[in-house]
Design a protein around this motif. Structure first.
Motif, PDB file in Angstrom:
ATOM      1  N   PHE A 178       0.924  -1.261   0.017  1.00  0.00           N
ATOM      2  CA  PHE A 178       0.097   0.167   0.092  1.00  0.00           C
ATOM      3  C   PHE A 178       0.800   1.147   0.093  1.00  0.00           C
ATOM      4  CE2 PHE A 178      -1.907   3.355   2.070  1.00  0.00           C
ATOM      5  CZ  PHE A 178      -3.210   3.675   1.754  1.00  0.00           C
ATOM      6  N   PRO A 179       0.664   2.433  -0.597  1.00  0.00           N
ATOM      7  CA  PRO A 179      -0.231   2.387  -1.648  1.00  0.00           C
ATOM      8  C   PRO A 179       0.067   1.674  -3.086  1.00  0.00           C
ATOM      9  CG  PRO A 179       0.808   4.660  -1.640  1.00  0.00           C
ATOM     10  CD  PRO A 179       1.090   3.505  -0.593  1.00  0.00           C
ATOM     11  N   GLY A 180      -1.226   1.386  -3.689  1.00  0.00           N
ATOM     12  CA  GLY A 180      -0.854   0.419  -4.988  1.00  0.00           C
ATOM     13  C   GLY A 180      -0.581   1.138  -6.297  1.00  0.00           C
ATOM     14  N   GLY A 181      -1.117   2.383  -6.414  1.00  0.00           N
ATOM     15  CA  GLY A 181      -0.914   2.747  -7.872  1.00  0.00           C
ATOM     16  C   GLY A 181       0.306   2.537  -8.616  1.00  0.00           C
ATOM     17  N   ALA A 182       1.314   3.104  -7.784  1.00  0.00           N
ATOM     18  CA  ALA A 182       2.781   3.177  -8.406  1.00  0.00           C
ATOM     19  C   ALA A 182       3.243   1.864  -8.540  1.00  0.00           C
ATOM     20  CB  ALA A 182       3.802   4.127  -7.551  1.00  0.00           C
ATOM     21  N   ALA A 183       3.010   1.055  -7.801  1.00  0.00           N
ATOM     22  CA  ALA A 183       3.251  -0.475  -7.977  1.00  0.00           C
ATOM     23  C   ALA A 183       2.479  -1.309  -9.311  1.00  0.00           C
ATOM     24  CB  ALA A 183       2.922  -1.542  -6.774  1.00  0.00           C
ATOM     25  N   ILE A 184       1.581  -0.713  -9.446  1.00  0.00           N
ATOM     26  CA  ILE A 184       0.721  -1.441 -10.560  1.00  0.00           C
ATOM     27  C   ILE A 184       1.458  -0.540 -11.846  1.00  0.00           C
ATOM     28  CG2 ILE A 184      -1.512  -1.073 -11.686  1.00  0.00           C
ATOM     29  CD1 ILE A 184      -2.991  -1.974  -8.988  1.00  0.00           C
ATOM     30  N   GLU A 185       1.554   0.399 -12.002  1.00  0.00           N
ATOM     31  CA  GLU A 185       2.063   1.197 -13.008  1.00  0.00           C
ATOM     32  C   GLU A 185       3.589   0.426 -13.299  1.00  0.00           C
ATOM     33  OE1 GLU A 185       2.818   5.447 -13.214  1.00  0.00           O
ATOM     34  OE2 GLU A 185       3.085   5.113 -15.185  1.00  0.00           O
ATOM     35  N   ARG A 186       4.202   0.067 -12.459  1.00  0.00           N
ATOM     36  CA  ARG A 186       5.543  -0.365 -12.569  1.00  0.00           C
ATOM     37  C   ARG A 186       5.528  -1.763 -13.224  1.00  0.00           C
ATOM     38  NH1 ARG A 186       7.327   1.915  -8.049  1.00  0.00           N
ATOM     39  NH2 ARG A 186       6.724  -0.150  -6.568  1.00  0.00           N
ATOM     40  N   LEU A 187       4.451  -2.606 -12.476  1.00  0.00           N
ATOM     41  CA  LEU A 187       4.457  -4.037 -13.221  1.00  0.00           C
ATOM     42  C   LEU A 187       3.705  -3.786 -14.357  1.00  0.00           C
ATOM     43  CD1 LEU A 187       2.894  -5.946 -10.423  1.00  0.00           C
ATOM     44  CD2 LEU A 187       4.700  -6.556 -11.304  1.00  0.00           C
ATOM     45  N   ALA A 188       2.728  -2.896 -14.939  1.00  0.00           N
ATOM     46  CA  ALA A 188       2.117  -2.812 -16.143  1.00  0.00           C
ATOM     47  C   ALA A 188       3.170  -2.601 -17.129  1.00  0.00           C
ATOM     48  CB  ALA A 188       1.188  -1.744 -16.033  1.00  0.00           C
ATOM     49  N   GLN A 189       4.152  -2.125 -16.955  1.00  0.00           N
ATOM     50  CA  GLN A 189       5.313  -1.694 -18.049  1.00  0.00           C
ATOM     51  C   GLN A 189       5.725  -2.895 -18.733  1.00  0.00           C
ATOM     52  OE1 GLN A 189       7.922   0.672 -15.905  1.00  0.00           O
ATOM     53  NE2 GLN A 189       6.506   2.683 -16.136  1.00  0.00           N
ATOM     54  N   GLN A 190       5.791  -4.150 -17.904  1.00  0.00           N
ATOM     55  CA  GLN A 190       6.141  -5.440 -18.693  1.00  0.00           C
ATOM     56  C   GLN A 190       4.929  -6.124 -19.079  1.00  0.00           C
ATOM     57  OE1 GLN A 190       8.655  -5.091 -15.398  1.00  0.00           O
ATOM     58  NE2 GLN A 190       9.542  -3.591 -16.538  1.00  0.00           N
ATOM     59  N   GLY A 191       3.762  -5.948 -18.907  1.00  0.00           N
ATOM     60  CA  GLY A 191       2.354  -6.569 -19.103  1.00  0.00           C
ATOM     61  C   GLY A 191       1.696  -6.196 -20.453  1.00  0.00           C
ATOM     62  N   ASN A 192       1.008  -7.249 -20.737  1.00  0.00           N
ATOM     63  CA  ASN A 192       0.054  -7.178 -21.961  1.00  0.00           C
ATOM     64  C   ASN A 192      -0.996  -6.483 -21.844  1.00  0.00           C
ATOM     65  OD1 ASN A 192      -1.398  -7.339 -24.171  1.00  0.00           O
ATOM     66  ND2 ASN A 192      -1.210  -9.571 -24.442  1.00  0.00           N
ATOM     67  N   ALA A 193      -1.505  -5.342 -21.935  1.00  0.00           N
ATOM     68  CA  ALA A 193      -2.532  -4.531 -21.616  1.00  0.00           C
ATOM     69  C   ALA A 193      -3.973  -5.242 -22.320  1.00  0.00           C
ATOM     70  CB  ALA A 193      -2.687  -3.041 -21.635  1.00  0.00           C
ATOM     71  N   ALA A 194      -3.639  -6.063 -23.277  1.00  0.00           N
ATOM     72  CA  ALA A 194      -4.845  -6.688 -23.831  1.00  0.00           C
ATOM     73  C   ALA A 194      -5.144  -8.200 -23.345  1.00  0.00           C
ATOM     74  CB  ALA A 194      -4.728  -6.792 -25.332  1.00  0.00           C
ATOM     75  N   ALA A 195      -4.375  -8.681 -22.228  1.00  0.00           N
ATOM     76  CA  ALA A 195      -4.458  -9.800 -21.832  1.00  0.00           C
ATOM     77  C   ALA A 195      -5.800 -10.181 -21.119  1.00  0.00           C
ATOM     78  CB  ALA A 195      -3.348 -10.018 -20.736  1.00  0.00           C
ATOM     79  N   TYR A 196      -6.438  -9.246 -20.408  1.00  0.00           N
ATOM     80  CA  TYR A 196      -7.694  -9.600 -19.794  1.00  0.00           C
ATOM     81  C   TYR A 196      -8.703  -8.530 -20.340  1.00  0.00           C
ATOM     82  CZ  TYR A 196      -4.933 -12.767 -16.853  1.00  0.00           C
ATOM     83  OH  TYR A 196      -4.194 -13.799 -16.719  1.00  0.00           O
TER      84      TYR A 196
END
Ligand code: KG4
Ligand code: ZN
Length: 344
Positions: A178-196
């Motif tokens: 907590f807080p999670g916004g920054a952690a989610i953004e960091r992880l998202a950089q290596q993720g596929n936004a169309a996966a789900y």
């Protein structure tokens, strides 16, 4: 005019020195993440205790970095409205003592005004009234028409969780802290936004309101059913869902209000995807986007000093009797603070 701004709204103790509304001489933020992390959310009593410990040091550091002393201040400003009451009280008491001891004006600022003015501080010449402001944080998600200094009209708001709050809750469920916004953004950089294909709540409804509470259930359902998932893909898909809704509703508001300028503010405004996609979508419609400097997005004292520079000229100084209020109207608007302290 040199103003000291203090913000102790929630779990950040902050003091900033701003000259003439836009020159940031210092902006010191002492975060309490460590004190609250074991509880998974902000604990009001702990927040107040930490503010009490830090406020003096933070103000001293702000003055030192700006290379000035108390005697050089022309005014002192504080977020006295909207937040955790015990947290606000610490900043308000400190500000009043300084106003009294230095014999300078005291300016009470609604915490949301700090977020609204952060874009204006960043673009003091170019951002003209009227403009649309998307204020998106852990405690709020709202669309405001900003008519003039201190004159706001509420166009839409979240009916349940704020966008940042939804990110924080999901991050907690994913074990990201907590807080999670920054952690989610960091992880998202290596993720596929169309996966789900996470839901985009209310995106097609013709109103300007938001709803983010269903996202947590949607994410949990996906995780419960999956044998295997990449956290990066979950984060990227979630971030995209939130950004899609924010961008669509903001553009709808700008078009229906015939506003050609959009300002962004609040903790979620630091998010790079939101900044990029809002600016791009607006530009396609001939609408200009005014992003706040990143240092002015999450809670900070400089935004309070910046707002105070303008509002002191428009509303005048406040008496030493101003209260601290957990929920307070913004101008004539009723705006509900989404209490981020609910730890469960
Ligand atoms: O403005 P702020 O510091 O506090 C409130 O007034 O609520 O905003 C904090 C919120 C939190 O919900 C946090 O998760 C979110 O801003 N946030 C982010 C990012 N950094 C902080 N959200 C998305 N992306 C980020 N990089
Ligand atoms: Zn805030």
């Amino acid at each position: 005019m040199v103003i000291l701004g203090i913000d102790t709204t929630c779990d950040d103790t902050s003091a900033g020195i701003v000259e003439n509304g836009h020159q940031i001489r210092s902006n010191i933020v002492s975060s309490q993440y460590a004190a609250h992390s074991a509880f998974g959310g902000v604990v009001p009593m702990i927040a107040a205790r930490e503010h009490t410990k830090q406020i003096g040091l933070v103000m001293r550091a702000a003055l030192q970095e700006a290379g000035i002393g108390f005697r050089d201040l022309d005014a002192v400003a504080v977020s006295n409205d909207q937040g955790l009451l015990l947290s606000l009280v610490v900043g308000v008491a400190a500000a009043k003592s300084i106003a009294l001891a230095c014999d300078i004006p005291l300016v009470g600022i609604h915490h949301l005004e700090g977020h609204i003015y952060s874009a204006l501080m960043t673009h003091p010449e170019a951002l003209q009234f009227p403009f649309l402001c998307l204020t998106v944080a852990g405690g709020h998600t709202l669309l405001l028409r900003v008519e003039q200094h201190g004159a706001y009209r509420l166009l839409g708001h979240t009916r349940d969780d704020a966008a940042g709050e939804a990110l924080d809750k999901i991050a907690r469920r994913l074990g990201l802290g907590f807080p999670g916004g920054a952690a989610i953004e960091r992880l998202a950089q290596q993720g596929n936004a169309a996966a789900y294909a996470f839901p985009r709540p209310m995106i097609h409804e013709r109103n300007l309101d938001f709803s983010f509470s269903g996202l947590k259930t949607a994410v949990v359902n996906v995780l419960d059913k999956a044998d295997h998932y990449r956290l990066q893909d979950v984060a990227a898909s979630l971030q995209q869902a939130v950004v899609d809704v924010l961008v669509a509703k903001t553009l709808r508001a700008a078009e229906s209000e015939q506003l050609s300028r959009i300002a962004l503010g609040g903790g979620v405004a630091i998010n790079s995807l939101l900044r990029k996609q809002l600016s791009a979508a607006a530009a396609k419609k001939g609408i200009q986007t005014f992003l706040p400097a990143r240092a002015l997005c999450t809670d900070n004292g400089a935004m309070v000093a910046g707002a105070a520079y303008y509002l002191l000229q428009h509303r005048g100084a406040d008496p030493l009797t101003i209260p601290a209020r957990a929920n307070a109207p913004l101008g004539r608007l009723q705006v509900q603070y989404r209490h981020p302290a609910k730890y469960r």
